[in-house]
Write an enzyme that holds these catalytic residues in place. Structure first.
Site, PDB file in Angstrom:
ATOM      1  N   LYS A 195       0.812  -1.215   0.000  1.00 25.12           N
ATOM      2  CA  LYS A 195       0.000   0.000   0.000  1.00 25.12           C
ATOM      3  C   LYS A 195       0.852   1.274   0.000  1.00 25.12           C
ATOM      4  CE  LYS A 195      -3.965  -2.152   2.289  1.00 25.12           C
ATOM      5  NZ  LYS A 195      -4.879  -2.052   3.444  1.00 25.12           N
ATOM      6  N   TYR A 203     -12.587  -1.916  -4.158  1.00 27.76           N
ATOM      7  CA  TYR A 203     -13.115  -2.018  -2.794  1.00 27.76           C
ATOM      8  C   TYR A 203     -14.641  -1.889  -2.746  1.00 27.76           C
ATOM      9  CZ  TYR A 203      -8.380  -1.932  -0.960  1.00 27.76           C
ATOM     10  OH  TYR A 203      -7.077  -2.249  -0.656  1.00 27.76           O
ATOM     11  N   ASN A 235      -1.932   0.137   7.032  1.00 26.24           N
ATOM     12  CA  ASN A 235      -1.447  -1.155   7.509  1.00 26.24           C
ATOM     13  C   ASN A 235      -0.546  -1.893   6.519  1.00 26.24           C
ATOM     14  OD1 ASN A 235      -3.307  -2.124   5.682  1.00 26.24           O
ATOM     15  ND2 ASN A 235      -4.741  -2.866   7.221  1.00 26.24           N
ATOM     16  N   HIS A 271      -2.142  -5.464   1.572  1.00 29.66           N
ATOM     17  CA  HIS A 271      -3.460  -6.066   1.345  1.00 29.66           C
ATOM     18  C   HIS A 271      -3.226  -7.470   0.831  1.00 29.66           C
ATOM     19  CE1 HIS A 271      -7.468  -6.744  -0.449  1.00 29.66           C
ATOM     20  NE2 HIS A 271      -6.779  -7.301  -1.437  1.00 29.66           N
ATOM     21  N   GLU A 306      -9.791 -10.350  -7.708  1.00 31.78           N
ATOM     22  CA  GLU A 306      -8.748  -9.338  -7.549  1.00 31.78           C
ATOM     23  C   GLU A 306      -7.604  -9.460  -8.553  1.00 31.78           C
ATOM     24  OE1 GLU A 306      -9.256  -8.351  -2.803  1.00 31.78           O
ATOM     25  OE2 GLU A 306      -7.588  -9.619  -3.427  1.00 31.78           O
TER      26      GLU A 306
END
Length: 139
Positions: free
Chosen positions: A10, A50, A113, A116, A127
């Protein structure tokens, strides 16, 4: 059973120059990198990716975060890739993640975080082709 899973490094981890360490860890843990590219996601791409979270209160901030800088998209493969990657990532909240997991090492909050990963075979099936054509996948 050999599986493929999508991993995303990310924007927070890319910005902090953790990408190399994360990619090295994937290889150390036995994952084979089958495709990789760095991209800046458009708002429409992030919203589509998302979409499952569209009704959740964090959707808007998640999309904003994911378009805040480049990401590194990776297709990983190994036996039990999805579960092994989920375990390697650690809990969504880095403060609750097991020591030495990617989120414990490189994440700073539930939102920022670091990584993913697909959470199921069905999710991976959506995905991976969202970002990679069949021609781009090695092996």
């Amino acid at each position: 059973m050999t599986e493929k899973t999508l991993a995303i490094i990310k924007p927070d981890a890319v910005r902090k120059k953790f990408s190399g360490a994360i990619l090295a860890r994937y290889e150390k843990e036995g994952f084979r990198i089958r495709a990789i590219k760095m991209r800046a996601l458009s708002k429409a791409e992030a919203e589509g990716f998302y979409a499952v979270h569209r009704e959740r209160p964090f959707f808007s901030s998640l999309v904003s975060f994911m378009v805040s800088g480049p990401v590194i998209l990776v297709v990983l493969e190994k036996d039990n890739a999805i579960l092994d990657h989920r375990t390697l990532m650690g809990a969504t909240d880095p403060a609750k993640a097991e020591k030495e997991t990617l989120r414990a090492l490189y994440g700073e909050s539930i939102e920022y975080n670091a990584v993913h990963g697909s959470d199921s075979g069905e999710t991976a099936a959506f995905e991976i082709p969202y970002f990679f054509s069949t021609v781009e996948l090695i092996g």
